[in-house]
Motif scaffolding. Structure first.
Motif, PDB file in Angstrom:
ATOM      1  N   ASP A   1      -9.286   4.790   6.214  1.00 15.30           N
ATOM      2  CA  ASP A   1      -8.441   5.311   5.504  1.00 15.30           C
ATOM      3  C   ASP A   1      -7.057   5.486   6.566  1.00 15.30           C
ATOM      4  O   ASP A   1      -6.394   6.472   6.587  1.00 15.30           O
ATOM      5  CB  ASP A   1      -8.800   6.986   5.336  1.00 15.30           C
ATOM      6  CG  ASP A   1      -9.129   7.889   6.752  1.00 15.30           C
ATOM      7  OD1 ASP A   1      -9.576   7.178   7.495  1.00 15.30           O
ATOM      8  OD2 ASP A   1      -9.076   9.038   6.403  1.00 15.30           O
ATOM      9  N   GLN A   2      -7.023   4.368   7.364  1.00 13.40           N
ATOM     10  CA  GLN A   2      -5.877   4.029   7.915  1.00 13.40           C
ATOM     11  C   GLN A   2      -4.530   4.476   7.293  1.00 13.40           C
ATOM     12  O   GLN A   2      -4.124   3.868   6.269  1.00 13.40           O
ATOM     13  CB  GLN A   2      -5.816   2.880   8.670  1.00 13.40           C
ATOM     14  CG  GLN A   2      -4.618   2.381   9.366  1.00 13.40           C
ATOM     15  CD  GLN A   2      -4.308   3.199  10.700  1.00 13.40           C
ATOM     16  OE1 GLN A   2      -5.500   3.234  11.586  1.00 13.40           O
ATOM     17  NE2 GLN A   2      -3.331   3.612  10.839  1.00 13.40           N
TER      18      GLN A   2
ATOM     19  N   THR B   1      -2.500   4.154   2.302  1.00 12.29           N
ATOM     20  CA  THR B   1      -3.681   3.537   3.112  1.00 12.29           C
ATOM     21  C   THR B   1      -3.533   2.213   3.247  1.00 12.29           C
ATOM     22  O   THR B   1      -3.381   1.382   2.220  1.00 12.29           O
ATOM     23  CB  THR B   1      -5.173   4.045   2.227  1.00 12.29           C
ATOM     24  OG1 THR B   1      -5.002   5.467   1.928  1.00 12.29           O
ATOM     25  CG2 THR B   1      -6.356   3.768   3.093  1.00 12.29           C
TER      26      THR B   1
ATOM     27  N   TYR C   1      -5.737  -0.178  13.888  1.00  9.69           N
ATOM     28  CA  TYR C   1      -6.562   0.135  12.605  1.00  9.69           C
ATOM     29  C   TYR C   1      -7.806   1.073  13.096  1.00  9.69           C
ATOM     30  O   TYR C   1      -8.410   0.565  13.814  1.00  9.69           O
ATOM     31  CB  TYR C   1      -7.096  -1.223  11.694  1.00  9.69           C
ATOM     32  CG  TYR C   1      -7.663  -0.872  10.576  1.00  9.69           C
ATOM     33  CD1 TYR C   1      -7.204  -0.815   9.272  1.00  9.69           C
ATOM     34  CD2 TYR C   1      -9.122  -0.793  10.679  1.00  9.69           C
ATOM     35  CE1 TYR C   1      -7.789  -0.487   8.383  1.00  9.69           C
ATOM     36  CE2 TYR C   1      -9.898  -0.604   9.386  1.00  9.69           C
ATOM     37  CZ  TYR C   1      -9.113  -0.491   8.241  1.00  9.69           C
ATOM     38  OH  TYR C   1      -9.913  -0.141   7.092  1.00  9.69           O
TER      39      TYR C   1
ATOM     40  N   SER D   1      -5.965   7.894  11.426  1.00 12.11           N
ATOM     41  CA  SER D   1      -7.035   7.702  10.535  1.00 12.11           C
ATOM     42  C   SER D   1      -8.110   8.988  10.683  1.00 12.11           C
ATOM     43  O   SER D   1      -7.989   9.389  11.867  1.00 12.11           O
ATOM     44  CB  SER D   1      -7.840   6.446  10.602  1.00 12.11           C
ATOM     45  OG  SER D   1      -8.531   6.287  11.712  1.00 12.11           O
TER      46      SER D   1
ATOM     47  N   ALA E   1      -9.341   3.852   0.434  1.00  8.37           N
ATOM     48  CA  ALA E   1     -10.235   4.488   1.465  1.00  8.37           C
ATOM     49  C   ALA E   1     -11.455   4.391   1.394  1.00  8.37           C
ATOM     50  O   ALA E   1     -12.422   3.985   2.091  1.00  8.37           O
ATOM     51  CB  ALA E   1      -9.586   5.915   1.843  1.00  8.37           C
TER      52      ALA E   1
END
Ligand SMILES: Cc1cc2nc3c(=O)[nH]c(=O)nc-3n(C[C@H](O)[C@H](O)[C@H](O)COP(=O)(O)OP(=O)(O)OC[C@H]3O[C@@H](n4cnc5c(N)ncnc54)[C@H](O)[C@@H]3O)c2cc1C
Length: 264
Positions: free
Chosen positions: A50-51, A91, A46, A135, A157
């Motif tokens: 906004d991963q 996301t 992670y 991200s 996100a």
């Protein structure tokens, strides 16, 4: 003496991994939070709010075949068309590596989109492939205030970014949704102003409510960082406004078209 350097991402998996649906619950009439689990989710990684999760889907009832390679794109193209899964971008709203779970919030925009159609029907046990793919949200250290702008697709996100801000961070978030019933609960730390913008009866991607609001907004002084995501034309218009009319440097404005209104 040789000093071994351990890559930051050591141990993370960079190929599509198999997961399955644990739960599918409505957050709003057009937004589903789908919880996924999988044996390898603890090695998803992670990088920030906004991963990106690329998801791999198959038709209902069909067996899911995943490209078994970090070079997943050529491997996907090499698969026979009838076995090749559909790939879409989403996301990660929440990752719980300990429980090997992740949540994705899916906008339901009709059954014309395979991902939207899948999300509407997804039930516990349904298979899905997920690939961790980085991200981008990254306010530079000298940032004095943040501007976060998006539509429903960027809500995961933006809300994750807002909730992770240290209290006292100055931030303005503008999120476009259809109406009040499409808003969700967000924990806003002190210093953050979140405003929901309603497009009313105008279809998603067709409203000027974001740019209209932005034009009238007094922006703080100081060094900004802007994150703008959502429908492609909206994102382009907002970026142009920020850079040409508000004098923001291009490298202080991250922007990404998350989807595009189909041309008729
Ligand atoms: C980095 C990134 C992160 C994203 N994160 C999320 C997320 O967390 N949640 C989320 O819901 N979406 C997210 N998106 C957007 C999502 O990838 C697109 O909406 C995608 O097109 C949905 O796929 P689909 O199969 O449902 O529709 P598609 O097959 O891609 O499109 C079918 C039709 O639906 C229209 N359409 C697509 N999306 C929408 C929409 N949102 N509203 C109205 N019409 C639409 C298209 O114009 C097209 O006409 C993200 C996109 C990116 C690039």
């Amino acid at each position: 003496m040789t000093v071994a350097t351990i890559p930051v991402e050591a141990g993370l998996i960079k190929r599509p991994m198999l997961a399955e649906v644990v739960a599918n619950r409505p957050l709003t009439p057009h937004l589903r939070r789908i919880t996924l689990t999988g044996m390898e989710i603890d090695r998803f990684g992670y990088g920030g709010p906004d991963q990106l999760a690329r998801i791999f889907l198959t038709a209902p009832g069909a067996e899911l075949h995943l490209p078994d390679s970090e070079q997943w794109w050529p491997a996907l193209q090499a698969m026979p068309a009838e076995l090749r899964p559909v790939v879409r971008n989403y996301t990660v709203r929440r990752l719980d590596a300990g429980r090997r779970e992740l949540d994705i919030d899916f906008v339901l925009h009709g059954d014309g989109g395979p991902a939207s159609a899948w999300a509407r029907r997804a039930a516990p046990g349904d298979p899905i492939g997920v690939l961790s793919d980085g991200s981008d949200y990254a306010p530079p250290v000298d940032t004095e205030w943040q501007l976060l702008i998006g539509d429903e697709t960027a809500m995961p996100a933006i809300t994750a970014a807002v909730e992770a801000l240290p209290p006292g961070t100055r931030a303005i978030a503008l999120i476009e949704v259809g109406s009040t019933e499409h808003e969700i609960e967000v924990r806003t730390p002190a210093g953050v102003t979140l405003t929901w913008l309603h497009r009313g009866g105008t279809p998603a991607g067709g409203s000027a409510v974001v740019i209209r609001t932005l034009r009238e907004l007094a922006l703080p002084a100081g060094t900004p960082y802007a994150f703008v995501a959502g429908e492609s034309a909206m994102v382009t218009t907002v970026r142009r406004h920020l850079c040409t009319e508000r004098g923001m440097a291009k490298d202080r404005v991250y922007f990404c078209g998350y989807w595009k209104v189909a041309a008729h």
